[in-house]
Write a protein that holds these residues in place. Structure first.
Motif, mmCIF file in Angstrom:
data_model
loop_
_atom_site.group_PDB
_atom_site.id
_atom_site.type_symbol
_atom_site.label_atom_id
_atom_site.label_comp_id
_atom_site.label_asym_id
_atom_site.label_seq_id
_atom_site.Cartn_x
_atom_site.Cartn_y
_atom_site.Cartn_z
ATOM 1 N N ALA A 85 0.694 -1.393 0.069
ATOM 2 C CA ALA A 85 0.015 -0.018 -0.144
ATOM 3 C C ALA A 85 0.965 1.118 0.037
ATOM 4 O O ALA A 85 0.607 2.226 -0.527
ATOM 5 N N ALA A 86 1.995 1.281 0.773
ATOM 6 C CA ALA A 86 2.880 2.417 0.791
ATOM 7 C C ALA A 86 3.367 2.609 -0.544
ATOM 8 O O ALA A 86 3.749 3.870 -1.024
ATOM 9 N N THR A 87 4.073 1.655 -1.112
ATOM 10 C CA THR A 87 4.437 1.738 -2.626
ATOM 11 C C THR A 87 3.394 2.306 -3.634
ATOM 12 O O THR A 87 3.670 3.068 -4.428
ATOM 13 N N ALA A 88 1.903 2.132 -3.317
ATOM 14 C CA ALA A 88 1.017 2.530 -4.145
ATOM 15 C C ALA A 88 0.519 3.868 -3.786
ATOM 16 O O ALA A 88 -0.415 4.596 -4.402
ATOM 17 N N GLY A 89 1.194 4.662 -2.625
ATOM 18 C CA GLY A 89 0.943 5.790 -2.238
ATOM 19 C C GLY A 89 0.091 6.160 -1.028
ATOM 20 O O GLY A 89 -0.578 7.259 -0.843
ATOM 21 N N TRP A 90 -0.090 5.314 -0.246
ATOM 22 C CA TRP A 90 -0.829 4.892 0.949
ATOM 23 C C TRP A 90 0.090 5.487 2.318
ATOM 24 O O TRP A 90 1.200 4.905 2.126
ATOM 25 N N CYS A 111 -5.290 3.041 7.652
ATOM 26 C CA CYS A 111 -4.319 3.628 6.491
ATOM 27 C C CYS A 111 -5.257 4.363 5.629
ATOM 28 O O CYS A 111 -6.555 4.422 5.353
ATOM 29 N N ILE A 112 -4.632 5.556 5.275
ATOM 30 C CA ILE A 112 -5.525 6.801 4.369
ATOM 31 C C ILE A 112 -4.716 6.981 3.185
ATOM 32 O O ILE A 112 -3.498 6.504 3.060
ATOM 33 N N ARG A 113 -5.207 7.144 2.137
ATOM 34 C CA ARG A 113 -4.551 7.514 0.858
ATOM 35 C C ARG A 113 -4.066 9.110 0.961
ATOM 36 O O ARG A 113 -4.637 9.916 1.259
ATOM 37 N N ASP A 114 -2.866 9.115 0.538
ATOM 38 C CA ASP A 114 -2.110 10.228 0.416
ATOM 39 C C ASP A 114 -2.496 11.283 -0.649
ATOM 40 O O ASP A 114 -2.986 10.728 -1.517
#
Length: 114
Positions: A85-90, A111-114
């Motif tokens: 998810a972090a790699t995808a911008g989360w 978690c939230i979307r940046d």
């Protein structure tokens, strides 16, 4: 799913805890997507290929893990999901990120979307 409507993904949304979360979010008018093997798109902790498609048009994620986080390998699986998810911008919610830095533990709840 439309590209305009953002949802909260509730992983394990057909289970006991997840089902209650889905019910309460919907009662508040939140657009909810249930994350489960039988949902569309499906989400399966044992199949990482299902993870990214389940995040499409999602702005927040509530994570539950079946059968339990105490199961050997569960923390690694949840961590792998978080890394994907972090790699995808989360990113983790700000409060969770602060707690994680203090405790040096990984976020496993919202978690939230940046």
């Amino acid at each position: 799913m439309s590209g305009n409507t953002k949802h909260t993904l509730v992983l394990g949304g057909t289970g006991k805890t997840g089902g209650r979360i889905v019910e309460r979010l919907r009662a508040r008018g939140v657009q909810v997507r249930v994350g489960s093997r039988s949902a569309q798109p499906p989400f399966d902790w044992d199949n990482p290929a299902t993870w990214a498609p389940a995040l499409l048009d999602v702005e927040a994620v509530y994570i539950t893990f079946q059968p339990d986080l105490a199961v050997p390998g569960a923390p690694d699986t949840v961590r792998a999901f978080g890394e994907m998810a972090a790699t995808a911008g989360w990113s983790c919610c700000p409060a969770a990120a602060r707690r994680r830095r203090r405790r040096r533990k990984s976020c496993s709840h919202r978690c939230i979307r940046d």
